[in-house]
Design a protein around this motif. Structure first.
Motif, mmCIF file in Angstrom:
data_model
loop_
_atom_site.group_PDB
_atom_site.id
_atom_site.type_symbol
_atom_site.label_atom_id
_atom_site.label_comp_id
_atom_site.label_asym_id
_atom_site.label_seq_id
_atom_site.Cartn_x
_atom_site.Cartn_y
_atom_site.Cartn_z
ATOM 1 N N TRP A 1 2.625 -2.764 -7.477
ATOM 2 C CA TRP A 1 2.373 -2.608 -6.037
ATOM 3 C C TRP A 1 0.882 -2.748 -5.735
ATOM 4 N N ALA A 2 0.055 -2.174 -6.605
ATOM 5 C CA ALA A 2 -1.394 -2.336 -6.406
ATOM 6 C C ALA A 2 -1.793 -3.804 -6.588
ATOM 7 N N ALA B 1 -4.804 -1.656 -10.205
ATOM 8 C CA ALA B 1 -3.709 -2.178 -11.044
ATOM 9 C C ALA B 1 -4.121 -2.149 -12.510
ATOM 10 N N GLU C 1 0.844 -1.204 0.000
ATOM 11 C CA GLU C 1 0.000 0.000 0.000
ATOM 12 C C GLU C 1 0.876 1.249 0.000
ATOM 13 N N PRO D 1 2.404 5.657 -7.698
ATOM 14 C CA PRO D 1 1.105 5.196 -8.203
ATOM 15 C C PRO D 1 1.143 4.728 -9.653
ATOM 16 N N TRP E 1 -7.962 -3.111 -5.185
ATOM 17 C CA TRP E 1 -6.551 -3.006 -5.569
ATOM 18 C C TRP E 1 -6.319 -3.562 -6.970
ATOM 19 N N SER F 1 2.523 1.699 -3.304
ATOM 20 C CA SER F 1 1.583 2.168 -4.323
ATOM 21 C C SER F 1 1.252 3.652 -4.152
#
Lengths: 563, 448
Positions: free
Chosen positions: B67-68, B90, B55, B62, B86, B58
């Motif tokens: 990461w998401a 992504a 989190e 972003p 999530w 991300s």
């Protein structure tokens, strides 16, 4: 913050943090833990000692049965024991027997009952194998299984050797089944693994952990044929049952294909589940795959643990629900008659994400609130530690503990998670395994008892608001002097029909009430009950009152109210 | 910084986590470092901490869809329905990656959002029309809508791409069952039964985490996967890495297996011996060393170790079978026959041993060990148990019938065995069987 508090918070977040569901309207009242007031004091000895010996975490079962024929349910709790040589055999934990004195009060009668076995206990099954009118007890152990003959007064004699019972393999769930319909109950045992104790396992952080079943070869199941003279013959191979090696944990006997002969369904851990269809010639054939109950709807072999059975769909057939490992749903197979079964878990709302984090073991379908729909009760507990939680010593089992679950049956094969409404059952975070169901206080609703691995046994009294009437039936054959397992009941009332089968052996390692329970909802009177006795005879019983325990006696064609 | 319980953890994991945490205290805005810590925690099953790290990564970066995506997977493993959110994030970052859309579809399907799931699976197929998992997802939705014909059609397409997709076969059985097509149910059930254990579905994005694992368990698991995938040299490297962490028997044994495949028998024997010395009570360790010595060293010692393994674990079919084969290889017919009779009597479910016994009784070159009638009875008994006759069992029956002088029947049995082996793609077996067929045509029983 100590580790236990952290764990409690973590578990609360996982169990309740998403979208805790409110109980359905009218599903009020309590499932009340009455263990202490009932006199049930039992702490399961799993034998854990840091060696991570797999049988420690398999847990133990429960038998709820009327051992002394006095009309109320007694309790038998199976125990494991120390296994590392640190205690002499004389100090090993014993199984415990609690006799009901009436009105829900129990006394520990282990010593006089003769049931205080000291094996590494797993499960128990109750059945009258010698047709003398009282219930005997088959005990599965990690070591040798035992058979106890009821002496007619609630005391038991170990007859294992003289009866010819020998199962040196790791027995788990067992059930009585008169598979050849000769009037004598035979015994099926689901055997689990053959352990290579030199294999050790760790989690991904290198900490010791229990090995999964895939590290060990499976043990074949066993079928003992009752010779009718107090002895049994091992017919595992002749029946073909012993020719298949799968890791059996749960079993239920029922007539799945409506041919009048009882079949066997075995929940296997990581292997395909087996549906042994009775070929009526003393042998069985596995129809699990073609009948749709070997794997889930996605084709995956799941880690089958316990089995519940009942008419969930209202189609007058016996549906099956199997509990599984985390990441797998508890799978509901709806019986579609000759078409086999359909995995209806998703439609039943059992595949919701928040439910996938649990590992289910003991399980039962019972109409808890008498609204004429079967509800669902599940006992949970992990087999691998919760990620991030690692405890030793007295808190050892907290890493494996999980909340238990209650679902309200909505009819048509659908359920709603109402666990949050029953904190006495769902909030104690323990490692539940055995779970058994019976009308403990003879008040017409189903109570239950859960056995926790390395923890206390808890007896729950059903104090829910009642949404209808009920009837509870004992299907008795005077010629056999016993309840006739796998006889089928069709209840008709005002155009509505309901069905059930006499199946005391279900859940996980456990044995349940021998009576058949119906929640009737708004039904005020019963037009007719049609019994199809095992063996084929069909009888109609009329003039039946509701809200009664009734005995339906074979050949009489009328109901006799039990005192 | 997520709290992580490091007690009793292997030191190299603790060191790695501590190092990453220390670095993050200095560079708390470094998304890649948060991601690295997240991956390290994830592969060591510290899921809740991993989710927090992903989190953070991300939020800081972003634009990196990983990461998401990883956060979604960690949340999923925690039983958290937020995983879907999530995955959606992504997908919005990297809309051209079908893997993300399939995950999203499955998450939506789990939550009962069939329309959303269908959209995600459809978009995945739009990006790659050979995604069997997306076809499966759509078929699951068709099935839920009781459109069994459409579901079956999609599943056939999925199976054309990936024939070992168990889930597709199982769902296909259900579709046929709902269509009352019993013949297809039985045929597809047989196909599913014959299917071996399928590897977990590949996720190349998730596989990026593999390198972060430093525990013995993780390294061993990775090595095992590489070994299964035929990447033997890399697997051997992983097992050496595991031995650098802990000198344990399974790592020696796995390294030895890899070395055998790499044609390094001497090293393999040495490593099997190390495993055996660490735990001489293990039947498996004795068996492994015995097998290696029988083929690449002191055969006498090898046989002795195989006998020990069998005595320690007589219920393990493989130990008995290999011991039988070694007896036969050594010409110790009596020992082979005694063993086979004992094992088959005790464990009639061990049909492989039954068939070996039948073949020995039918074809042993020393007449005193042959017994055609008994061989025929055993093969017949095993065939009677099989729903579909197996070519090897038919072969045994043929050999037994020939030994009894019943050559016409033997030819029938071996002919059927040939047909079934050809149909099953077992061409080597078929060629071997044709040699026997020729022998029976000349009225000569087969001899080992």
């Amino acid at each position: 913050m100590n580790k236990l508090s952290l764990l409690a918070i973590l578990l609360t977040l996982i169990a309740c943090g998403k979208s805790p569901e409110k109980p359905a309207d009218g599903f009020g009242g309590e499932l009340k833990d009455i263990s202490a007031q009932a006199g049930i004091s039992f702490h399961h000895d799993a034998g854990e000692n840091g060696s991570y010996f797999i049988p420690e975490q398999v847990g133990s079962g429960v038998a709820l049965f009327d051992a002394d024929n006095d009309g109320d349910i007694d309790i038998y709790l199976v125990n494991a024991r120390s296994h590392d040589g640190s205690q002499p055999p004389g100090q090993w934990s014993r199984n415990q027997f609690f006799r009901q004195e009436g009105e829900g009060r129990f006394v520990n009668a282990t010593a006089e009952s003769g049931l205080g076995d000291q094996g590494f206990g797993m499960g128990a099954a109750a059945g009258d194998y010698d047709n003398d009118g009282d219930l005997d007890l088959y005990l599965t152990n990690y070591d040798e299984d035992q058979l106890f003959q009821n002496q007619g007064d609630g005391t038991f004699r170990n007859v294992t050797t003289e009866a010819g019972i020998r199962n040196p393999r790791w027995g788990c769930s067992a059930t009585f089944i008169d598979y050849d319909r000769d009037g004598f109950l035979d015994i099926f045992v689901a055997n689990y693994l053959q352990i290579d104790s030199t294999i050790t396992c760790t989690d991904r952080s290198g900490r010791p952990e229990y090995c999964g079943p895939d590290f060990q070869p499976a043990a074949p199941d066993v079928l003992f044929r009752n010779n009718g003279d107090g002895t049994f013959s091992d017919v595992s191979f002749a029946s073909r049952i012993g020719l298949t090696e799968r890791r059996g944990l749960g079993v239920v006997a029922a007539d799945f294909n409506f041919d009048g002969y009882p079949d066997l369904y075995v929940a296997n851990d990581g292997d395909e589940n087996t549906l042994w269809i009775n070929r009526k010639d003393g042998s069985f054939v596995d129809q699990g795959l073609p009948m749709g109950v070997a794997v889930n709807r996605l084709g995956a072999r799941e880690a089958g643990m316990g089995i519940a059975i009942g008419d969930v769909s209202g189609r007058l057939t016996q549906d099956i629900l199997v509990t599984h490992l985390e990441g797998e749903s508890n799978t509901l197979y709806l019986n579609q008659g000759l078409m086999g079964f359909e995995d209806a878990s998703q439609k039943a709302d059992l595949e919701r994400m928040e439910l996938l984090s649990y590992t289910g073991f003991g399980v039962g379908l019972a109409d808890l609130n008498l609204d004429a729909n079967l509800d669902l009760v599940i006992g949970n507990g992990r087999v691998k530690r919760l990620p991030g939680v690692y405890e030793t010593g007295e808190k050892f089992w907290s890493g494996y503990a999980e909340p238990n679950l209650v679902f309200e049956g909505l009819g048509g094969g659908r359920f709603r998670n109402v666990s949050a409404a029953f904190p006495e059952y769902s909030a104690p975070v323990e490692t539940s395994r055995g779970l058994a169901f019976a009308d403990i206080d003879n008040d017409g609703d189903i109570d239950f008892l859960v056995s926790n691995c390395g923890g206390p046994a808890r007896l729950y009294r059903n104090d829910l608001q009642r949404k209808g009437n009920w009837v509870m039936l004992t299907l008795y054959d005077p010629a056999l002097k016993r309840v006739v397992n796998n006889s089928r009941v069709l209840l008709s009332a005002g155009g509505k029909k309901m069905s059930a089968e006499v199946i005391p052996g279900y859940s996980y390692l456990s044995s349940n009430d021998h009576r058949v329970h119906f929640g009737l909802g708004e039904i005020q009177s019963i037009d007719k009950i049609t019994v199809t006795w095992l063996g084929g005879a069909v009888e109609d019983f009329t003039e039946l009152a509701v809200n009664r325990h009734l005995t339906l006696e074979k050949g009489k064609g009328k109901a006799v109210e039990t005192p | 910084m997520p709290a992580v319980n490091l007690s009793d953890m292997e030191p190299q994991i603790v060191t790695k986590i501590n190092t990453l945490q220390d670095s993050l205290k200095i560079h708390p805005g470094n998304a890649a470092m948060w991601g690295k810590l997240g991956m390290t925690l994830y592969v060591h099953e510290l899921m809740d901490g991993a989710a927090v790290c992903f989190e953070n990564a991300s939020e800081l970066d972003p634009k990196d869809f990983r990461w998401a995506y990883f956060c979604g997977i960690a949340r999923h493993n925690l039983g958290d329905a937020a995983s879907q959110r999530w995955y959606e994030r992504a997908v919005s970052i990297n809309p051209d990656e079908p893997q993300l859309r399939v995950r999203l579809g499955n998450a939506r399907l789990t939550e009962g959002d069939e329309a959303g799931a269908a959209k995600a699976f459809g978009q995945a197929l739009g990006l790659d029309n050979r995604r069997a998992d997306a076809l499966l997802g759509l078929a699951q939705i068709d099935y839920l809508h009781q459109d069994y014909e459409q579901a079956a059609e999609r599943l056939q397409k999925a199976l054309a791409v990936q024939p070992d997709l168990r889930e597709a076969l199982a769902l296909l059985i259900s579709c046929y069952r709902m269509q009352w097509n019993q013949k297809a149910v039985m045929e597809t059930s047989r196909r599913l039964q014959l299917l071996g254990e399928a590897p977990p579905p590949a996720d190349p994005i998730l596989n990026q985490m593999t390198g972060e694992g430093v525990s013995y368990h993780w390294v061993m698991e990775t090595g095992g996967q590489l070994l299964d995938a035929g990447r033997t040299r890399e697997a051997a490297g992983q097992f050496r890495r595991a031995l650098a962490i802990r000198r344990e028997g399974p790592a020696y044994s796995q390294l030895a297996i890899a070395q055998l495949r790499l044609g390094q028998p001497d090293s393999a024997v040495a490593n099997f011996r190390r495993a055996y010395r660490l735990n001489p009570g293990s039947a498996l360790n004795g068996f492994n060393l015995g097998m290696a010595l029988s083929d690449h060293g002191d055969a006498g010692e090898g046989l002795s170790l195989l006998e020990q393994a069998y005595r320690k674990s007589p219920e393990t079919p493989r130990y008995a079978l290999i011991l039988f084969d070694q007896y036969r290889k050594a010409g110790r017919w009596q020992a082979a026959r005694d063993l086979a009779e004992k094992v088959y009597r005790a464990y009639p479910q061990n049909t492989e041993m039954g068939l070996r016994l039948s073949m020995l009784l039918a074809t042993c070159k020393e007449a005193r060990w042959r017994d055609g009638e008994k061989a025929r009875a055993i093969a017949g008994e095993i065939l009677a148990r099989q729903n579909t006759p197996d070519p090897v069992a038919l072969d045994c029956l043929g050999a037994a019938l020939a030994e009894c002088g019943r050559f016409e029947e033997a030819l029938g049995a071996v002919g059927e065995a040939i047909n079934r082996s050809v149909a099953g793609g077992q061409n080597d077996l078929a060629n071997q069987l044709r040699l026997r067929e020729a022998s029976y045509q000349n009225k000569r029983p087969w001899r080992e």
